[in-house]
Design an enzyme around this catalytic site. Structure first.
Site, mmCIF file in Angstrom:
data_model
loop_
_atom_site.group_PDB
_atom_site.id
_atom_site.type_symbol
_atom_site.label_atom_id
_atom_site.label_comp_id
_atom_site.label_asym_id
_atom_site.label_seq_id
_atom_site.Cartn_x
_atom_site.Cartn_y
_atom_site.Cartn_z
ATOM 1 N N SER A 1 2.350 4.759 3.736
ATOM 2 C CA SER A 1 2.452 3.375 3.280
ATOM 3 C C SER A 1 2.825 2.457 4.444
ATOM 4 O O SER A 1 2.077 2.330 5.405
ATOM 5 C CB SER A 1 3.444 3.274 2.120
ATOM 6 O OG SER A 1 3.459 1.994 1.558
ATOM 7 N N ASP B 1 -1.693 1.456 3.138
ATOM 8 C CA ASP B 1 -2.578 2.113 2.173
ATOM 9 C C ASP B 1 -3.071 1.168 1.085
ATOM 10 O O ASP B 1 -3.671 1.603 0.104
ATOM 11 C CB ASP B 1 -1.906 3.328 1.555
ATOM 12 C CG ASP B 1 -0.719 2.984 0.668
ATOM 13 O OD1 ASP B 1 0.023 2.042 1.009
ATOM 14 O OD2 ASP B 1 -0.514 3.670 -0.359
#
Length: 473
Positions: free
Chosen positions: A102, A242
């Site tokens: 992330s 992401d």
């Protein structure tokens, strides 16, 4: 493996601790849990996706090796947004593993797990850990795993939005796309152009950039201010690594808060039941958009559980979002005669398109949309590299020791109420609030504040970070 942390959001840790045996073992435990718990007949396919970190292809190969050992066919969907992989997983009724860290730095990475019904739950978390501990030592096979490729999942995800927004939904809008290392950077350029906007690519990077949509990096703030200084853009848009959290700035370069992005998205889609964590601002209740608001702990699993509970209680037109802007669509929505199917996992692309479409439809600038909400001012940031035990000790004192709490906040106000649903959120006599909580997936202590003015919010945030820093040092 000392840095590895497993929870409902998946597995995260240093790349040096994750590559090879650990990622193989956790992926194998996940797949064995799926096979053992699925009452509808165990699926035989697992979809794999990844972000653009340098370590992600190697970790994906570890997951493919685990699939082979578990008796699954591994399908490599290539680099794509996490919500795109989740969309494919839900459509096909098969599990999925996303290799991504992330927004955390490039020396770290992680795995996000999806069952055939969506994100894993707290019960799944316990089941995966049980499978992990039960299987003992399992060596990762040395030979290259068998893996098939199918990149159509990204095309399906893109078409999802083209089907439900008109080709002129963003006609004439000048949009800067901060590309950095977002896995959605090319997708955003295509979508915006096909919906009538004039996108401009900005700051594409060959190395991974840890863009956090809650705690903005000073260099990102400076770049966005520079890009918008000449009045060339109606908005700047981007995502985290992401692409499950949006980043948006208005025509003046002012960054939009994630909870306000979610609120504007809900309004554009006609969603009137909102489920959101305690870190979202009081504007969620005050804006008059939602007929029903449910507050949860921080984390998409808690938001998903809250949405399911609201639905069971008879609520309709349900959505969830977090202060980071990630939008979870629980109810199907009909737009332009087409159905936008529910996707109850964090998504960045839907809120970006919806907020831009809302601005064009109303003939407003983004700054005007936000101003109309009367949301006051909020700010957030974090203290990095704070061990969890130090954060826990500090939060325990704040919540449990009234004298300590009163003395701690005395320089900024008088405490009138305390909320401990997730961390410690303190309301002060002047209506402002300060909320401390430990991150669930990184060694960080986060601070969220609300105040009457932007200057007050900035002052309160700076004070909170400094004061808390002294306590956890």
């Amino acid at each position: 493996m000392d840095t590895l942390k497993f929870g409902t959001s998946g597995l995260r840790g240093l790349v040096s601790d994750l590559v090879g045996g650990p990622s193989f073992a956790y992926a194998l435990a996940f797949l064995r849990h799926v096979a053992a718990s699925d009452k509808a007949g165990a699926p035989t396919v697992v979809y794999l996706g990844r972000d653009l970190r340098g370590s992600s292809p190697e970790i994906l190969a570890d997951c493919a090796a685990a699939a082979e050992v578990a008796g699954f066919t591994a399908i490599d969907c290539g680099p794509l947004p996490t919500p795109a992989l989740a969309f494919r997983s839900l459509r096909e009724g098969c599990p999925a593993i996303m290799v991504t860290g992330s927004h955390i730095p490039d020396d770290r990475n992680g795995l996000k797990f999806y069952g055939r019904d969506g994100e894993i739950t707290k019960a799944d978390e316990a089941g995966i850990l049980s499978a992990f501990h039960a299987m003992g030592v399992v060596e990762r096979p040395l030979q290259a795993p068998s893996i098939a490729e199918d990149t159509t999942g990204l095309d399906e995800y893109e078409q999802r939005y083209l089907d439900c927004f008109l080709p002129d939904a963003l006609a004439g809008m000048r949009i800067g796309v901060y590309q950095h290392s977002s896995v959605a950077r090319d997708l955003l350029m295509r979508l915006l152009k096909r919906l009538g906007a004039q996108p401009t690519a900005l700051a594409r990077s060959d190395r991974f950039i840890p863009v956090d949509t809650e705690a903005h990096r000073p260099e990102d703030i400076a770049s966005i201010a520079e890009w918008t200084s000449a009045g060339a853009f109606d908005a700047i848009v981007s995502t985290d690594g992401d692409a499950d959290r949006p980043l948006m700035a208005d025509e003046r370069g002012t960054l939009l808060r994630g909870d306000l992005i979610g609120l504007l998205t809900a309004r554009h889609l006609g969603l009137t039941t909102i489920v959101t964590p305690v870190t979202s601002s009081a504007s969620i209740e005050q804006a008059g958009i939602a007929e029903r608001v449910e507050r949860t702990r921080v984390g998409s699993p808690f938001v998903i559980a809250g949405m399911a509970a609201a639905a069971a209680d008879g609520a309709e037109r349900i959505a969830g979002f977090e202060a980071n802007g990630g939008f979870l669509l629980y109810s199907d929505v009909v737009l332009e005669g087409a159905t936008l199917a529910a996707l109850p996992t964090r998504d960045a692309v839907l809120p970006i398109i919806a907020v831009l479409a809302e601005a064009r439809e109303r003939g407003k600038k983004l700054s005007e949309l936000v101003s109309e909400l009367g949301a006051g001012h909020a700010a957030a940031h974090r203290l990095a590299n704070i061990p969890g035990e130090r954060s826990a000790a500090f939060l325990a004192r704040l919540s449990g020791e009234e004298d300590f709490r009163r003395e701690f906040f005395a320089p900024v106000g008088t405490v009138t109420a305390v909320d401990t649903i997730d961390g410690v959120r303190t309301l002060l006599a002047d209506g402002s609030s300060i909320h401390f909580r430990a991150s669930g997936n990184a060694p960080e202590l986060r601070c969220y504040v609300e105040a009457a003015t932007e200057a007050d919010a900035a002052r309160l945030l700076a004070w909170g970070l400094e004061r808390a820093g002294d306590e956890v040092a």
